[in-house]
Motif scaffolding. Structure first.
Motif, short mmCIF file in Angstrom:
data_model
loop_
_atom_site.label_atom_id
_atom_site.label_comp_id
_atom_site.label_asym_id
_atom_site.label_seq_id
_atom_site.Cartn_x
_atom_site.Cartn_y
_atom_site.Cartn_z
N VAL A 1 -3.32 -9.97 13.45
CA VAL A 1 -4.78 -9.49 13.95
C VAL A 1 -4.89 -8.41 13.48
O VAL A 1 -4.47 -7.87 11.87
CB VAL A 1 -3.86 -8.83 15.13
CG1 VAL A 1 -2.47 -7.65 14.49
CG2 VAL A 1 -4.40 -7.60 15.80
N GLY A 2 -6.16 -8.21 13.64
CA GLY A 2 -6.62 -6.52 12.73
C GLY A 2 -7.17 -5.26 13.32
O GLY A 2 -7.63 -4.38 13.30
N ASN A 3 -6.13 -4.97 15.26
CA ASN A 3 -6.30 -4.54 15.38
C ASN A 3 -5.42 -3.47 14.93
O ASN A 3 -4.60 -3.59 14.78
CB ASN A 3 -6.11 -4.75 16.79
CG ASN A 3 -6.39 -3.96 18.25
OD1 ASN A 3 -7.32 -3.68 18.80
ND2 ASN A 3 -5.84 -2.73 18.58
N PRO A 4 -5.82 -1.77 15.11
CA PRO A 4 -5.11 -0.83 14.99
C PRO A 4 -3.34 -1.25 15.88
O PRO A 4 -4.00 -1.09 17.25
CB PRO A 4 -5.14 0.48 14.99
CG PRO A 4 -6.98 -0.04 15.66
CD PRO A 4 -6.96 -1.31 15.61
N ALA A 5 -2.63 -0.64 14.97
CA ALA A 5 -1.35 -0.56 15.92
C ALA A 5 -0.95 0.62 16.96
O ALA A 5 -2.34 1.41 17.05
CB ALA A 5 -0.02 0.10 14.98
N THR A 6 -0.50 0.35 18.16
CA THR A 6 -0.28 1.54 19.37
C THR A 6 0.25 2.69 18.54
O THR A 6 1.54 2.44 18.52
CB THR A 6 -0.06 0.92 20.24
OG1 THR A 6 -0.67 -0.70 20.50
CG2 THR A 6 0.15 1.82 21.42
N MET B 1 -3.15 -1.10 6.43
CA MET B 1 -2.87 -2.60 7.08
C MET B 1 -1.88 -3.72 6.91
O MET B 1 -1.62 -4.44 8.46
CB MET B 1 -4.11 -2.56 8.06
CG MET B 1 -4.08 -0.94 9.18
SD MET B 1 -5.73 -1.37 10.46
CE MET B 1 -5.62 -3.13 11.23
N PHE B 2 -2.13 -4.00 6.36
CA PHE B 2 -1.86 -5.50 5.79
C PHE B 2 -1.29 -5.26 4.58
O PHE B 2 -1.64 -4.48 3.22
CB PHE B 2 -3.56 -6.06 5.35
CG PHE B 2 -5.09 -5.91 6.79
CD1 PHE B 2 -4.36 -6.97 7.85
CD2 PHE B 2 -5.32 -4.96 6.25
CE1 PHE B 2 -4.96 -6.27 9.29
CE2 PHE B 2 -6.77 -4.51 7.17
CZ PHE B 2 -5.95 -5.69 8.67
N CYS B 3 -0.48 -6.07 4.50
CA CYS B 3 -0.17 -7.24 2.77
C CYS B 3 -1.40 -8.63 2.87
O CYS B 3 -0.94 -9.27 3.44
CB CYS B 3 0.68 -7.28 3.32
SG CYS B 3 2.65 -6.44 3.18
N TRP B 4 -1.63 -7.63 1.04
CA TRP B 4 -2.81 -9.10 0.94
C TRP B 4 -1.31 -9.53 -0.39
O TRP B 4 -1.18 -9.52 -1.29
CB TRP B 4 -3.72 -8.31 0.39
CG TRP B 4 -4.33 -9.46 -0.41
CD1 TRP B 4 -5.01 -9.41 -1.98
CD2 TRP B 4 -4.82 -10.22 0.19
NE1 TRP B 4 -5.47 -10.55 -2.16
CE2 TRP B 4 -5.89 -11.18 -0.68
CE3 TRP B 4 -5.45 -10.88 1.63
CZ2 TRP B 4 -6.47 -12.02 -1.21
CZ3 TRP B 4 -6.66 -11.65 1.54
CH2 TRP B 4 -6.80 -12.54 0.63
N ARG C 1 -3.12 -13.04 4.36
CA ARG C 1 -3.51 -11.72 4.84
C ARG C 1 -2.18 -11.61 5.35
O ARG C 1 -1.92 -12.22 6.64
CB ARG C 1 -4.70 -11.28 4.79
CG ARG C 1 -4.63 -10.01 5.80
CD ARG C 1 -6.11 -8.98 5.98
NE ARG C 1 -5.68 -9.28 7.58
CZ ARG C 1 -7.04 -9.72 8.42
NH1 ARG C 1 -8.27 -8.29 8.05
NH2 ARG C 1 -7.20 -9.03 9.31
N ILE C 2 -1.89 -10.59 5.89
CA ILE C 2 -0.52 -10.48 6.77
C ILE C 2 -0.08 -8.63 7.59
O ILE C 2 -1.13 -8.31 6.89
CB ILE C 2 0.57 -10.19 6.38
CG1 ILE C 2 1.85 -11.55 5.69
CG2 ILE C 2 2.16 -9.76 7.71
CD1 ILE C 2 3.32 -12.02 5.55
N SER C 3 -0.77 -8.77 8.96
CA SER C 3 -1.47 -7.99 9.58
C SER C 3 -0.19 -6.76 9.92
O SER C 3 1.41 -7.47 9.73
CB SER C 3 -1.30 -7.84 10.54
OG SER C 3 -2.45 -6.76 11.41
N LEU C 4 -0.41 -5.45 9.22
CA LEU C 4 1.30 -4.29 9.27
C LEU C 4 1.43 -3.95 10.75
O LEU C 4 1.88 -2.80 10.78
CB LEU C 4 1.60 -3.51 8.37
CG LEU C 4 1.41 -4.47 6.75
CD1 LEU C 4 1.76 -3.17 5.56
CD2 LEU C 4 2.79 -5.47 7.47
N SER C 5 -0.15 -3.93 11.43
CA SER C 5 -0.03 -3.44 12.99
C SER C 5 1.11 -4.28 14.00
O SER C 5 1.70 -3.82 15.53
CB SER C 5 -1.84 -3.85 13.47
OG SER C 5 -2.36 -3.42 12.84
#
Length: 426
Positions: A40-45, A341-344, A393-397
């Motif tokens: 997911v590319g949505n920003p974290a809540t 927001m991501f780990c590449w 890519r891994i999302s951190l959100s």
């Protein structure tokens, strides 16, 4: 149905869109909670950010609804927000902006699309390209140009760092060899890597833009002054060939689609006309809300106290998980940086393939994003030698629990892929 050439291009399903459709279809039923979505590319809540926007939108609805919601507005953007942007940047950076230097759009991606339509493509002097000075970069850029072959990505220089880290460097010499530049577009800090341009790199890009007499669009949706979710090496600067683009999305308001560009009037006027001829103007209630939080300092405070620390800690957390879970005897590397927001990740082995990883993880109900979607020409880019298909890519959100379980599955699948390769060789 007969589509035009540009219609065929724009109606096509990109690789990333097909994966997002895959995610939506797979998680549409009651089993959605069983999936670990690291794509997911949505920003974290983030609570403080959510409370800030809720309050600002509530006040705007109560006080500005008739003016902002019930009437058309200027295509350049509401006078309230343009005034707030001018005052904020003049105060923060000592600039001398006027309203002629600012245009508001329905999200920064729409402003990038408008720039691509204005400055790249067939023209009086021939076909001119939209050039990404360093890939990988935001995969959404590849849908901005309505003409086949209209986008060029310049491969990076790759620098290994220690055992499990690496970074990309701008190859300015390769960029200089690129003919037919109509515009350049780069995100800083970038998606997917979180890498930010330093001042020497930015100076080199603006110098080339001036030499070719083309605009450089610097997409700062992740950068300064907000939301500053990754390490920033260079604060925004003004230049006669530079368009700075900003967004409220990664500061916690992605659904309301409001962004703005700052630059010389020769570019900004053209963008304002494009807004008028396409969408009339950006939504006005979120413009009013953004003007409020810019003007009273809330956005600066929430950025400093909540958003930046959140992503810095999430990055530290993910790096620790990877160091613990990933096979130590495997040549895996994470792009260096602080926050984002991501780990590449790069797995530098012949047996690794990003789509194979995606398929195997999907069988375990885990989603990541294959790396090839962030490169314009992943299978034949000179100098990359298969690099694009060895990244993901891994999302951190997402929540820490989902991140922990997902990374454990990633490590297990990498072991499976290596074992399968060894078995096939024997």
């Amino acid at each position: 149905m007969e589509l035009s050439l540009s219609g065929t291009k724009m109606a096509g399903v990109s690789g990333l869109r097909s994966i997002m459709d895959d995610v939506a279809a797979s998680t549409a039923d009651a089993s959605a909670g069983e999936w670990l979505n690291l794509s997911v590319g949505n920003p974290a809540t983030i609570a403080d950010a959510g409370e800030m926007w809720r309050a600002a939108l509530t006040d705007s609805l109560a006080e500005d609804f008739e003016r902002a919601g019930c009437h058309y507005g200027p295509s350049r953007g509401s006078q309230v927000l343009i005034g707030a942007v001018v005052e904020y940047f003049n105060r923060t950076y000592g600039w001398q902006l006027g309203p002629q230097n600012v245009v508001i759009g329905p999200g920064s991606q729409m402003l990038c699309f408008a720039a691509a339509a204005l400055f790249a493509g067939p023209g009086r002097l021939g076909d001119r390209k939209m050039v990404l000075p360093m890939v990988p970069d935001y995969t959404g850029y590849q849908g901005l140009c309505m003409h086949d072959g209209g986008i060029v990505g310049v491969p990076p220089l790759i620098e290994r760092q220690g055992e499990h880290s690496f970074r990309y460097a701008l190859d300015i010499d390769a960029l200089r060899r690129q003919p037919d530049i109509g515009m350049m577009l780069v995100s800083s800090p970038g998606n997917p890597t979180g890498r930010a341009l330093d001042r020497a790199e930015l100076d080199a890009l603006t110098a080339l833009a001036a030499e070719r007499d083309v605009p450089l669009l610097l997409d700062q949706a992740y950068g300064s002054p907000f939301p500053r979710i990754a390490e920033v090496h260079t604060e925004p600067v003004l230049h006669d060939h530079l368009i700075n683009c900003f967004s409220a999305s990664k500061a916690g308001l992605p659904g309301e689609r409001v962004g703005f560009a700052i630059g010389p009037p020769k570019y900004i006027d053209a963008l304002a006309s494009f807004m008028s001829n396409s969408v009339l103007h950006a939504p006005q209630l979120p413009q009013a809300a953004l003007a409020r939080v810019l003007g009273d300092g809330r956005l600066d405070r929430v950025t400093r106290e909540a958003i930046t620390p959140y992503y810095r800690e999430k990055r530290r957390f993910a790096a620790g998980l990877l160091a613990e879970a990933m096979p130590p005897d495997m040549d895996w590397r994470m792009h260096s940086g602080v926050g984002g927001m991501f780990c590449w990740l790069w797995v530098d082995h012949p047996w690794f393939d990003d789509l194979d990883l995606y398929r195997r993880l999907k069988e375990r109900r885990v989603f990541v994003v294959p790396g090839r979607h962030f490169f314009v020409d992943p299978l034949s880019s000179p100098g990359l030698d298969g690099h694009a298909t060895r990244c993901f890519r891994i999302s951190l959100s997402t929540e820490e629990k989902v991140l922990s379980e997902g990374i454990r599955h990633v490590a297990d699948v990498l072991r499976e892929m290596r074992a399968s390769a060894v078995s096939a060789d024997t």
